[in-house]
Structure formats: structure tokens, C-alpha cells
Write a protein that holds these residues in place. Structure first.
Motif, mmCIF file in Angstrom:
data_model
loop_
_atom_site.group_PDB
_atom_site.id
_atom_site.type_symbol
_atom_site.label_atom_id
_atom_site.label_comp_id
_atom_site.label_asym_id
_atom_site.label_seq_id
_atom_site.Cartn_x
_atom_site.Cartn_y
_atom_site.Cartn_z
ATOM 1 N N MET A 1 -4.191 -9.125 0.592
ATOM 2 C CA MET A 1 -3.655 -8.735 1.584
ATOM 3 C C MET A 1 -2.943 -7.284 1.367
ATOM 4 S SD MET A 1 -0.768 -10.596 3.991
ATOM 5 C CE MET A 1 0.739 -9.287 4.679
ATOM 6 N N VAL A 2 -3.632 -6.176 1.891
ATOM 7 C CA VAL A 2 -2.958 -4.760 1.709
ATOM 8 C C VAL A 2 -1.983 -4.661 2.840
ATOM 9 C CG1 VAL A 2 -3.416 -2.622 1.458
ATOM 10 C CG2 VAL A 2 -4.950 -4.213 0.699
ATOM 11 N N ASN A 3 -0.567 -4.801 2.305
ATOM 12 C CA ASN A 3 0.548 -4.834 3.366
ATOM 13 C C ASN A 3 1.063 -3.471 3.689
ATOM 14 O OD1 ASN A 3 2.226 -5.915 5.438
ATOM 15 N ND2 ASN A 3 3.738 -6.466 4.003
ATOM 16 N N LYS A 4 2.160 -3.285 4.610
ATOM 17 C CA LYS A 4 2.535 -1.990 4.903
ATOM 18 C C LYS A 4 1.680 -0.808 5.250
ATOM 19 C CE LYS A 4 6.531 -3.301 1.830
ATOM 20 N NZ LYS A 4 7.605 -2.918 1.047
ATOM 21 N N VAL A 5 0.449 -1.170 5.723
ATOM 22 C CA VAL A 5 -0.389 -0.185 6.242
ATOM 23 C C VAL A 5 0.359 0.803 7.180
ATOM 24 C CG1 VAL A 5 -2.481 -1.278 5.435
ATOM 25 C CG2 VAL A 5 -1.459 -1.537 7.813
ATOM 26 N N ASP A 6 1.316 0.272 7.958
ATOM 27 C CA ASP A 6 1.983 1.093 8.933
ATOM 28 C C ASP A 6 2.682 2.441 8.390
ATOM 29 O OD1 ASP A 6 5.192 0.081 8.678
ATOM 30 O OD2 ASP A 6 3.834 -1.175 8.106
ATOM 31 N N ALA B 1 0.911 -1.036 0.090
ATOM 32 C CA ALA B 1 -0.017 -0.048 0.153
ATOM 33 C C ALA B 1 0.831 1.300 -0.063
ATOM 34 C CB ALA B 1 -0.872 0.155 1.127
ATOM 35 N N SER B 2 2.297 1.028 0.377
ATOM 36 C CA SER B 2 2.986 2.305 0.471
ATOM 37 C C SER B 2 3.539 2.628 -0.876
ATOM 38 C CB SER B 2 4.171 2.108 1.556
ATOM 39 O OG SER B 2 5.028 1.155 0.795
ATOM 40 N N ARG B 3 3.262 2.164 -1.834
ATOM 41 C CA ARG B 3 3.925 2.374 -3.341
ATOM 42 C C ARG B 3 2.708 2.596 -4.546
ATOM 43 N NH1 ARG B 3 8.781 -0.821 -4.784
ATOM 44 N NH2 ARG B 3 8.500 -0.053 -6.811
ATOM 45 N N SER B 4 2.945 3.079 -5.464
ATOM 46 C CA SER B 4 1.947 2.940 -6.549
ATOM 47 C C SER B 4 2.137 1.594 -7.345
ATOM 48 C CB SER B 4 2.213 4.232 -7.347
ATOM 49 O OG SER B 4 3.286 4.122 -8.191
ATOM 50 N N HIS B 5 0.878 1.505 -8.077
ATOM 51 C CA HIS B 5 0.940 0.119 -8.793
ATOM 52 C C HIS B 5 1.126 0.297 -10.419
ATOM 53 C CE1 HIS B 5 -0.375 -1.000 -4.784
ATOM 54 N NE2 HIS B 5 -1.139 -0.068 -4.633
ATOM 55 N N GLY B 6 1.575 -0.903 -10.747
ATOM 56 C CA GLY B 6 1.898 -0.857 -12.382
ATOM 57 C C GLY B 6 2.084 -2.293 -12.818
ATOM 58 N N ALA B 7 2.927 -2.165 -13.907
ATOM 59 C CA ALA B 7 3.033 -3.448 -14.613
ATOM 60 C C ALA B 7 2.939 -4.770 -13.756
ATOM 61 C CB ALA B 7 4.408 -3.344 -15.656
ATOM 62 N N GLU B 8 3.936 -4.927 -12.734
ATOM 63 C CA GLU B 8 4.083 -6.128 -12.155
ATOM 64 C C GLU B 8 2.798 -6.433 -11.272
ATOM 65 O OE1 GLU B 8 8.900 -5.995 -11.505
ATOM 66 O OE2 GLU B 8 7.746 -4.890 -10.163
ATOM 67 N N ASP B 9 2.283 -5.590 -10.877
ATOM 68 C CA ASP B 9 0.987 -5.945 -10.028
ATOM 69 C C ASP B 9 -0.074 -6.230 -11.040
ATOM 70 O OD1 ASP B 9 1.338 -5.147 -7.325
ATOM 71 O OD2 ASP B 9 1.919 -3.272 -8.253
ATOM 72 N N GLU B 10 0.034 -5.681 -12.360
ATOM 73 C CA GLU B 10 -1.175 -6.132 -13.361
ATOM 74 C C GLU B 10 -0.746 -7.388 -13.707
ATOM 75 O OE1 GLU B 10 -1.395 -3.840 -16.724
ATOM 76 O OE2 GLU B 10 -1.853 -1.788 -15.333
ATOM 77 N N LEU B 11 0.599 -7.786 -13.994
ATOM 78 C CA LEU B 11 1.084 -9.333 -14.118
ATOM 79 C C LEU B 11 0.513 -10.335 -13.394
ATOM 80 C CD1 LEU B 11 2.921 -11.041 -16.071
ATOM 81 C CD2 LEU B 11 4.677 -10.641 -14.435
ATOM 82 N N LYS C 1 0.613 -6.774 12.552
ATOM 83 C CA LYS C 1 -0.539 -6.420 12.973
ATOM 84 C C LYS C 1 -1.776 -6.997 11.624
ATOM 85 C CE LYS C 1 -0.393 -3.604 16.265
ATOM 86 N NZ LYS C 1 0.756 -2.389 16.298
ATOM 87 N N GLY C 2 -2.815 -7.506 12.086
ATOM 88 C CA GLY C 2 -3.608 -8.254 11.312
ATOM 89 C C GLY C 2 -3.546 -9.369 11.029
#
Ligand SMILES: Nc1nc2c(ncn2[C@@H]2O[C@H](COP(=O)(O)OP(=O)(O)OP(=O)(O)O)[C@@H](O)[C@H]2O)c(=O)[nH]1
Ligand SMILES: [Mg+2]
Length: 314
Positions: free
Chosen positions: A136-141, A109-119, A175-176
Motif C-alpha cells: 500500500m503506497v500511502n500519502k499519495v496526496d 511515498a512522500s519520503r525517501s526509503h532507507g534502512a527501516e524499509d529494508e528491515l 482515497k483508495g
């Protein structure tokens, strides 16, 4: 009927029954898959680093409590392969997606999303249509509220109703994690457990050792260098008090040897002392480690070498 009625007596000889199955932990490089695995079992099993593409093998970690036994597989970060090693890792992730019971797709969650997330989303859609997907949306801290929402929106747009549940987590701060286990268990069948209740992995101690030495290498060298090194444990002698191990670091080119050893061997000494202190988190015995550096030319592109180093190659 309540779940508890399925469980057998404690003194039964047959394996205990409970909610059990396989969970493939997938996501693009650096999202925190290995951190999550280590946090969930409370053991330093798989290498973690600031750098993408740290995990290169598939590590199974076993979580057991009074109701369930979940067998997690940590996978390398999903990216377009650019060598034979990348191809082997890629096809193994596909195999995990096809054969697992549940998919735990981790997003950062701390970075923007791009090609690798799409893959990773398209691989999930292509290879595991019938499987439950937990996002699982991680790094919410370290993420802002809007970033967390953007992450959820991105994955919902790509995976739609494939997502059975969204869980916000900090794997680093632990956490979580309970909610992740509880949700996974809701999707698993009741079957006999495959592993002893105190097992935390099916990996050998020497394989974990090579992984932690690799982690020390990631900390010591920058850029591409750690990716070009592979660690093999050549010998392992153990008695009540100590473990004596012979380790070889294989490098791709002779011209890298000097830099890797360092002036007066200082780099190797640092790697050795870092690796020993990591191993001592898990092992109480004294550790005597000898490290050798050898060249395995262009090993990331040689199928026979990759097989020698333990990758499954077709
Ligand atoms: N702040 C924060 N950092 C995290 C969290 N989880 C992981 N990290 C950090 O993210 C970096 C990458 O973590 P890894 O666990 O190695 O990520 P990975 O997904 O296994 O990476 P690959 O093996 O390269 O695919 C490390 O520096 C971790 O300490 C988290 O919940 N919060
Ligand atoms: Mg990893």
C-alpha cells in the motif's frame, strides 16, 4: 460458483459466513498504519502523531461488510530495538508476520526509503514466505508522481514477486481504501465470522482511552518525552450519564515530573482537556478524569514493569 452463494440467511443463529481472515498492517514508523486503521473502521481507535514510534501495542480493528470480515492488526513501526520495550514490539511484529493470513505492507511515498524499509522487507521475506503481500503506497496526496514510482521500485526490488498487488492510497483523505478491502478479500477464505457484525475492535474501552490520552501526550511534548511516558487507567466507574476515570502517567525519572506537570499544573490540564475531547469523539457521556504522575524508574528496560503495563514479554 459465485461468492454470494456462500452466504447464509440473515436470520440464521450461527455466525454469518463470508470471506474472512487476519491482516497484519506493517511498515516502518510514521508511514500511516494507524491512520489507515482508523480510516477503515471510521473510529478513533489507535493513536496517530507526526512523530515516529507512536503505536506501541497491537490493536485489532474489525471491518465488516456484506461479503467480508477483515481483522486488521495495527503494529508498531518496524525499527531496530534499543531497549526491552523495542524488543517486545519487534518480536510481536514477527509473530504477526508468522501468523497472519495477508500482509499489508505500507510505504510512505512522500519520503525517501532507507534502512527501516529494508528491515521490514527482510522480515517479511524471512518470516512469512507463504503469505500474500499487498504493497500500500500511502500519502499519495502529498507525493510527486516520480516519488510514487520510486517507492514502488524500491519495494519491488526488495520483495520481488512476493508483492501480489500495489495500491496507491491516501489514508488521510480516505482515497483508495475500497480497493484495499477488495484486494484483501480476494485472498481470504470463506469461513464463519469470528466477531459480531457491528464490532469494530476487541480492545476494551479503557484501553482505547489510555491510547487516546497517550496521543494527547504526543501532541503536547516534543522529542523523546512522550516515548518515556506510559498511561494506565487505574479506575473506571460508569453510569448512564458519566464516566469517572483515574489515570496514572508513569514517567521514567523524578527529575522530569516538574516539566510534565507544568507550571501550576498547566501541562497536565492541557493533556486532560485534549484527551477528554478525543474521548468524546467516541463516547457521549460526560468524562471526569483525574490524572496522577508517578515514577516507574527505567520502565522501558524492566520486563516486570512492561508486563504490568500490558506488553507480552517472554
Ligand atoms: N498527507 C498525508 N499524511 C498522512 C497520511 N497517512 C498518515 N499521514 C500522517 O502521517 C503521520 C503518521 O501517521 P501514523 O498513522 O501515526 O503513522 P504510523 O505508521 O502508525 O506510525 P507509528 O505508529 O509511529 O509506526 C501523521 O501525521 C498522519 O496524519 C496520508 O495519506 N497523507
Ligand atoms: Mg501507529
Amino acid at each position: 460458483m459465485s461468492i454470494d452463494e456462500f452466504f447464509e440467511d440473515e436470520d440464521s443463529v450461527a455466525p454469518r459466513k463470508g470471506l474472512t481472515g487476519d491482516v497484519a498492517v506493517v511498515g516502518r514508523p510514521n508511514v500511516g498504519k494507524s491512520t489507515f486503521i482508523n480510516s477503515i473502521i471510521g473510529y478513533h481507535l489507535t493513536a496517530v502523531s507526526k512523530r515516529p514510534q507512536t503505536t506501541r501495542k497491537h490493536w485489532r480493528a474489525i471491518f465488516t461488510d456484506d461479503k467480508c470480515q477483515v481483522i486488521f492488526t495495527d503494529t508498531p513501526g518496524m525499527h531496530e530495538p534499543n531497549d526491552k520495550l523495542g524488543e517486545a514490539m519487534f518480536s510481536n511484529i514477527i509473530l504477526q508476520l508468522k501468523t497472519t493470513d495477508v500482509i499489508l505492507c505500507i510505504a510512505d511515498a512522500s519520503r525517501s526509503h532507507g534502512a527501516e524499509d529494508e528491515l521490514i522487507c527482510s522480515m517479511i521475506n524471512q518470516h512469512s514466505q507463504s503469505k500474500k503481500v499487498i504493497l500500500m503506497v500511502n500519502k499519495v496526496d502529498k507525493a510527486k508522481k516520480e516519488q510514487i514510482q520510486e517507492t514502488i521500485d524500491f519495494f519491488e526490488a526488495k520483495l520481488g514477486d512476493r508483492i501480489a498487488k500495489v495500491i496507491k492510497v491516501s489514508a488521510l483523505r480516505k482515497k483508495g481504501l475500497d480497493e484495499v478491502i477488495e484486494t484483501i478479500c480476494g485472498f481470504l477464505p470463506v469461513l464463519p465470522f469470528s466477531f459480531d457484525e457491528d464490532a469494530i475492535t476487541d480492545a476494551y474501552e479503557r484501553d482505547i482511552a489510555s491510547e487516546l490520552i497517550q496521543e494527547a501526550i504526543f501532541e503536547e511534548f516534543s522529542k523523546e518525552i512522550p516515548h518515556a511516558i506510559v498511561v494506565e487507567i487505574d479506575s473506571w466507574k460508569e453510569d448512564d450519564k458519566k464516566i469517572k476515570m483515574g489515570v496514572t502517567m508513569y514517567i521514567e525519572r523524578e527529575s522530569n515530573r516538574k516539566m510534565i506537570i507544568g507550571r501550576d499544573g498547566v501541562k497536565l490540564k492541557t493533556i486532560k482537556s485534549k484527551a477528554i475531547s478525543k474521548l468524546r469523539e467516541n463516547i457521549e457521556k460526560r468524562i471526569d478524569m483525574k490524572i496522577f504522575v508517578k515514577v516507574a524508574a527505567d520502565w522501558r528496560n524492566k520486563k516486570s514493569k512492561l508486563r504490568d503495563f500490558g506488553w507480552e514479554i517472554k
